[in-house]
Design a protein around this motif. Sequence first.
Motif, PDB file in Angstrom:
ATOM      1  N   ILE A  77      -2.382   9.989   0.442  1.00 11.26           N
ATOM      2  CA  ILE A  77      -2.128   8.572   0.150  1.00 11.26           C
ATOM      3  C   ILE A  77      -0.931   8.502  -0.785  1.00 11.26           C
ATOM      4  N   PRO A  78       0.185   7.928  -0.357  1.00 15.98           N
ATOM      5  CA  PRO A  78       1.371   7.878  -1.204  1.00 15.98           C
ATOM      6  C   PRO A  78       1.110   7.094  -2.491  1.00 15.98           C
ATOM      7  N   GLN A  79       1.732   7.526  -3.559  1.00 16.63           N
ATOM      8  CA  GLN A  79       1.558   6.825  -4.824  1.00 16.63           C
ATOM      9  C   GLN A  79       2.049   5.379  -4.740  1.00 16.63           C
ATOM     10  N   ILE A  80       3.156   5.155  -4.011  1.00 16.10           N
ATOM     11  CA  ILE A  80       3.669   3.797  -3.852  1.00 16.10           C
ATOM     12  C   ILE A  80       2.616   2.906  -3.189  1.00 16.10           C
ATOM     13  N   LEU A  81       1.949   3.434  -2.173  1.00 16.30           N
ATOM     14  CA  LEU A  81       0.893   2.680  -1.496  1.00 16.30           C
ATOM     15  C   LEU A  81      -0.263   2.404  -2.447  1.00 16.30           C
ATOM     16  N   GLU A  82      -0.664   3.417  -3.193  1.00 15.17           N
ATOM     17  CA  GLU A  82      -1.787   3.270  -4.118  1.00 15.17           C
ATOM     18  C   GLU A  82      -1.508   2.187  -5.155  1.00 15.17           C
ATOM     19  N   LYS A  83      -0.288   2.172  -5.686  1.00 14.95           N
ATOM     20  CA  LYS A  83       0.076   1.134  -6.658  1.00 14.95           C
ATOM     21  C   LYS A  83       0.091  -0.242  -6.007  1.00 14.95           C
ATOM     22  N   GLY A  84       0.506  -0.294  -4.742  1.00 15.67           N
ATOM     23  CA  GLY A  84       0.475  -1.556  -4.013  1.00 15.67           C
ATOM     24  C   GLY A  84      -0.941  -2.054  -3.800  1.00 15.67           C
ATOM     25  N   LEU A  85      -1.847  -1.138  -3.537  1.00 15.92           N
ATOM     26  CA  LEU A  85      -3.252  -1.515  -3.368  1.00 15.92           C
ATOM     27  C   LEU A  85      -3.817  -2.104  -4.655  1.00 15.92           C
ATOM     28  N   GLU A  86      -3.408  -1.537  -5.786  1.00 14.97           N
ATOM     29  CA  GLU A  86      -3.889  -2.035  -7.077  1.00 14.97           C
ATOM     30  C   GLU A  86      -3.306  -3.411  -7.396  1.00 14.97           C
ATOM     31  N   ALA A  87      -2.046  -3.632  -7.017  1.00 13.55           N
ATOM     32  CA  ALA A  87      -1.372  -4.883  -7.371  1.00 13.55           C
ATOM     33  C   ALA A  87      -1.573  -5.988  -6.340  1.00 13.55           C
ATOM     34  N   ASN A 139      11.634   2.114  -4.146  1.00 15.96           N
ATOM     35  CA  ASN A 139      11.261   1.871  -2.755  1.00 15.96           C
ATOM     36  C   ASN A 139      10.599   0.492  -2.627  1.00 15.96           C
ATOM     37  N   ALA A 140       9.479   0.292  -3.283  1.00  9.57           N
ATOM     38  CA  ALA A 140       8.770  -0.985  -3.207  1.00  9.57           C
ATOM     39  C   ALA A 140       9.585  -2.106  -3.836  1.00  9.57           C
ATOM     40  N   ALA A 141      10.288  -1.804  -4.919  1.00 10.09           N
ATOM     41  CA  ALA A 141      11.067  -2.832  -5.607  1.00 10.09           C
ATOM     42  C   ALA A 141      12.137  -3.405  -4.688  1.00 10.09           C
ATOM     43  N   THR A 185     -11.595   7.619  -0.465  1.00 11.98           N
ATOM     44  CA  THR A 185     -11.286   8.770  -1.313  1.00 11.98           C
ATOM     45  C   THR A 185      -9.817   8.753  -1.706  1.00 11.98           C
ATOM     46  N   LYS A 186      -9.533   8.871  -2.976  1.00 11.29           N
ATOM     47  CA  LYS A 186      -8.150   8.875  -3.441  1.00 11.29           C
ATOM     48  C   LYS A 186      -7.544  10.266  -3.314  1.00 11.29           C
ATOM     49  N   SER A 187      -6.222  10.311  -3.231  1.00  8.74           N
ATOM     50  CA  SER A 187      -5.525  11.592  -3.251  1.00  8.74           C
ATOM     51  C   SER A 187      -5.402  12.071  -4.694  1.00  8.74           C
ATOM     52  N   GLU A 188      -5.653  13.350  -4.920  1.00 10.15           N
ATOM     53  CA  GLU A 188      -5.421  13.919  -6.245  1.00 10.15           C
ATOM     54  C   GLU A 188      -3.920  14.094  -6.435  1.00 10.15           C
ATOM     55  N   ARG A 189      -3.450  13.929  -7.700  1.00 16.48           N
ATOM     56  CA  ARG A 189      -2.010  13.899  -7.935  1.00 16.48           C
ATOM     57  C   ARG A 189      -1.554  14.883  -9.006  1.00 16.48           C
ATOM     58  N   ASN A 190      -0.302  15.300  -8.847  1.00 15.91           N
ATOM     59  CA  ASN A 190       0.381  16.055  -9.886  1.00 15.91           C
ATOM     60  C   ASN A 190       0.882  15.072 -10.938  1.00 15.91           C
ATOM     61  N   ALA A 191       1.431  15.591 -12.009  1.00 14.44           N
ATOM     62  CA  ALA A 191       1.922  14.749 -13.092  1.00 14.44           C
ATOM     63  C   ALA A 191       3.025  13.799 -12.642  1.00 14.44           C
ATOM     64  N   ASP A 192       3.802  14.207 -11.629  1.00 14.52           N
ATOM     65  CA  ASP A 192       4.892  13.345 -11.156  1.00 14.52           C
ATOM     66  C   ASP A 192       4.440  12.332 -10.115  1.00 14.52           C
ATOM     67  N   GLY A 193       3.149  12.280  -9.827  1.00 14.44           N
ATOM     68  CA  GLY A 193       2.619  11.320  -8.873  1.00 14.44           C
ATOM     69  C   GLY A 193       2.487  11.836  -7.458  1.00 14.44           C
ATOM     70  N   THR A 227       7.011  -0.960   2.099  1.00 13.30           N
ATOM     71  CA  THR A 227       7.059  -2.300   2.689  1.00 13.30           C
ATOM     72  C   THR A 227       5.812  -3.090   2.311  1.00 13.30           C
ATOM     73  N   PHE A 228       4.663  -2.440   2.427  1.00 12.56           N
ATOM     74  CA  PHE A 228       3.411  -3.102   2.057  1.00 12.56           C
ATOM     75  C   PHE A 228       3.424  -3.522   0.592  1.00 12.56           C
ATOM     76  N   ALA A 229       3.749  -2.596  -0.293  1.00  9.78           N
ATOM     77  CA  ALA A 229       3.692  -2.875  -1.730  1.00  9.78           C
ATOM     78  C   ALA A 229       4.743  -3.899  -2.150  1.00  9.78           C
ATOM     79  N   GLY A 230       5.964  -3.774  -1.623  1.00  5.38           N
ATOM     80  CA  GLY A 230       7.046  -4.648  -2.046  1.00  5.38           C
ATOM     81  C   GLY A 230       7.068  -5.983  -1.336  1.00  5.38           C
ATOM     82  N   ALA A 231       7.174  -5.962  -0.009  1.00  2.00           N
ATOM     83  CA  ALA A 231       7.197  -7.207   0.749  1.00  2.00           C
ATOM     84  C   ALA A 231       5.873  -7.950   0.607  1.00  2.00           C
ATOM     85  N   GLY A 232       4.774  -7.183   0.597  1.00  2.00           N
ATOM     86  CA  GLY A 232       3.459  -7.808   0.425  1.00  2.00           C
ATOM     87  C   GLY A 232       3.348  -8.562  -0.881  1.00  2.00           C
TER      88      GLY A 232
END
Length: 205
Positions: free
Chosen positions: A101-111, A6-8, A71-79, A39-44
């Motif tokens: 909070i979607p995992q894709i968004l969270e990774k975008g926030l970190e990057a 998605n982000a890629a 506050t972060k969302s708690e996640r299952n093993a698959d994210g 869009t945020f994670a990839g285009a950003g």
Amino acid sequence: FENEANAAFHKITTGPEILADFEGQRLDYFVLGYGTGGTFAGAGAAIKAERPDVKIVLGEPEAAPLLKSGTKSERNADGSAIGSHPAFAAHPIQGWTPDFIPQILEKGLEAVNYDEYIGIPGPGAIQTAQMLARTQGIFTGISGGASVWAAIEMAKKAPEGSVLLAMVADTGERYLTTPLFESILADMNEEEIEISKSTPSFQLA
């Protein structure tokens, strides 16, 4: 929400398209909300890599301030998220801000992260979408109105002469049965009927 393609994809398409459109031109702010966060994670990421001076403005519904809560969302093993986020509440900006909070968004926030945050009121998003249709001929949905509402608010704070980009990513046709159009009667009023008579060869049955 968890698929990294998605982000890629936004990183190699949407981001470079924006950079190409603004080549040799000023761009100060990229204003957007989030659904999956792709869009945020990839285009950003693509924009920040080439033009680190561009400020990313991330918006979310005022009624559901997930990011603002810290506050972060708690996640299952698959994210995927485990249950609803404690800061979530129902909001009318369809397609934006699910109840986690979607995992894709969270990774975008970190990057990438964001430079400015704006909480968007539901009524403001709806009114802005209606205004875009009435005054600009842009027939968008509630999330499109939310993006432009956030851009207008950011423009009020931005230095004179700043250039802002807000993406209007949907069409109003998807919202005909939502609160966006509840003020419009199903049947034409007398004024509208008279206007329709100005085209006698094209009457609505």
